[in-house]
Design an enzyme around this catalytic site. Sequence first.
Site, short mmCIF file in Angstrom:
data_model
loop_
_atom_site.label_atom_id
_atom_site.label_comp_id
_atom_site.label_asym_id
_atom_site.label_seq_id
_atom_site.Cartn_x
_atom_site.Cartn_y
_atom_site.Cartn_z
N GLY A 1 0.81 -1.22 0.00
CA GLY A 1 0.00 0.00 0.00
C GLY A 1 0.84 1.26 0.00
O GLY A 1 0.54 2.22 -0.73
N ILE A 2 1.89 1.30 0.82
CA ILE A 2 2.74 2.49 0.87
C ILE A 2 3.51 2.65 -0.44
O ILE A 2 3.62 3.74 -0.99
CB ILE A 2 3.71 2.42 2.07
CG1 ILE A 2 2.92 2.43 3.38
CG2 ILE A 2 4.70 3.58 2.03
CD1 ILE A 2 3.77 2.14 4.62
N THR B 1 11.75 4.79 4.36
CA THR B 1 10.73 5.17 5.35
C THR B 1 10.14 3.93 6.01
O THR B 1 9.10 4.02 6.67
CB THR B 1 9.60 5.97 4.69
OG1 THR B 1 9.05 5.21 3.61
CG2 THR B 1 10.10 7.32 4.18
N ARG C 1 11.98 0.49 7.68
CA ARG C 1 12.68 0.14 8.90
C ARG C 1 14.18 0.28 8.66
O ARG C 1 14.71 -0.14 7.62
CB ARG C 1 12.37 -1.30 9.34
CG ARG C 1 11.00 -1.47 9.98
CD ARG C 1 10.92 -0.76 11.33
NE ARG C 1 9.66 -0.97 12.04
CZ ARG C 1 8.61 -0.18 11.96
NH1 ARG C 1 8.64 0.88 11.14
NH2 ARG C 1 7.52 -0.42 12.65
N ASP D 1 14.07 8.27 7.14
CA ASP D 1 13.18 8.53 8.28
C ASP D 1 13.37 7.48 9.36
O ASP D 1 12.81 7.61 10.45
CB ASP D 1 11.72 8.52 7.80
CG ASP D 1 10.74 8.95 8.89
OD1 ASP D 1 11.05 9.92 9.61
OD2 ASP D 1 9.66 8.34 9.00
N GLU E 1 17.92 3.22 15.90
CA GLU E 1 17.26 4.44 16.38
C GLU E 1 16.81 4.30 17.83
O GLU E 1 16.46 3.20 18.27
CB GLU E 1 16.07 4.79 15.47
CG GLU E 1 14.97 3.77 15.39
CD GLU E 1 13.90 4.20 14.38
OE1 GLU E 1 12.73 4.27 14.80
OE2 GLU E 1 14.23 4.43 13.19
N HIS F 1 11.90 9.45 12.33
CA HIS F 1 10.82 8.47 12.26
C HIS F 1 9.47 9.14 12.51
O HIS F 1 8.76 8.85 13.47
CB HIS F 1 11.05 7.35 13.27
CG HIS F 1 10.35 6.07 12.89
ND1 HIS F 1 10.80 4.84 13.27
CD2 HIS F 1 9.22 5.85 12.16
CE1 HIS F 1 9.98 3.90 12.80
NE2 HIS F 1 9.01 4.50 12.12
#
Length: 329
Positions: free
Chosen positions: A165-166, A243, A245, A269, A274, A292
């Site tokens: 979807g992304i 964007t 992982r 991102d 992180e 993120h």
Amino acid sequence: MSQKAALLIGNLNHTKSQWQEVESVASKLYEYPTGSREDFISKCQKGDFDGVYALYRSNDSNKITGNFNDELLEALPSSLKYICHNGAGYDNIDIPACTKRGISVSSTPVAVNDATADVALFLMLGALRNITQSFRAVRQGNWRGNFALGHDPKNKALGILGMGGIGQAMAKRARAFGMTIQYHNRRRLSPEEEEGAKYVSFEELLKTSDVLSLNLALNPSTRHIIGKPQFDIMKDGIIIINTARGPLIDEAALVDALNSRKVWSAGLDVFEEEPKIHQGLLDNENVVLLPHVGTATFETQRDMELLVLDNLKSAISQDKLLTQVPEQK
């Protein structure tokens, strides 16, 4: 009324009244808003949450409980059958271990698509235009500073690794900028879903993309899917966008590729460790960095919470998840 309780781990910021409405299908509502992993496990072992049939947890609440691994799953009440997770990524949940215990898991696809794709496009345009140098210079009173010409997106080949979807939302946005779209996926999409995008092998995607966007889930098979061997066969001057992982990329290898200019720039991102960010990325003015924030809009956060609650109600009332993770389908 069903004799099935629900548990909320962490807090809700946009849907507190909707959470109370879950009581229409659940026998009881439990809440664990803050605490520690040790305290949570202790409460589970003492029976404080006995009768819980479905629970709500999130990537944010992971700082309270830690990962849903064997240790924590073993402590959860035996009545638990559903974990409704707030987040598109769910690498902090051991899906095989849940499946083994008969626990079904849902995530929040669809709700995150637009906001994440917007940030991916922002990062891509920023990386193409070398925007970090200008951002830094103007705030330091140095006008353009180390200004250098950037690139147009028009006529560039955008390679999308993970056309869910992304990825599809990213492709739609990139077409408006005159980019050609190619992708690699676990399966080829239907012509309607492709909307003219070209399906290619993983190797061809790496070799022929001008911009590579990572939009796939993190699991043992995708960790470091992009590392030195992959950078070596990419086009000189490729741009990397992530964007999804951080651990999808070997960050040290990315820093080396940026320093050699094999990778011209990157927009990130997410990061491998992180909130810690590799110093080589912080020092490199060719990299656009965000902390993120891909889904950080009021509208998207509300939509995500609502989707989790819809999954929770469906699990309790119908023994069915609306957006079950694909590994369990």
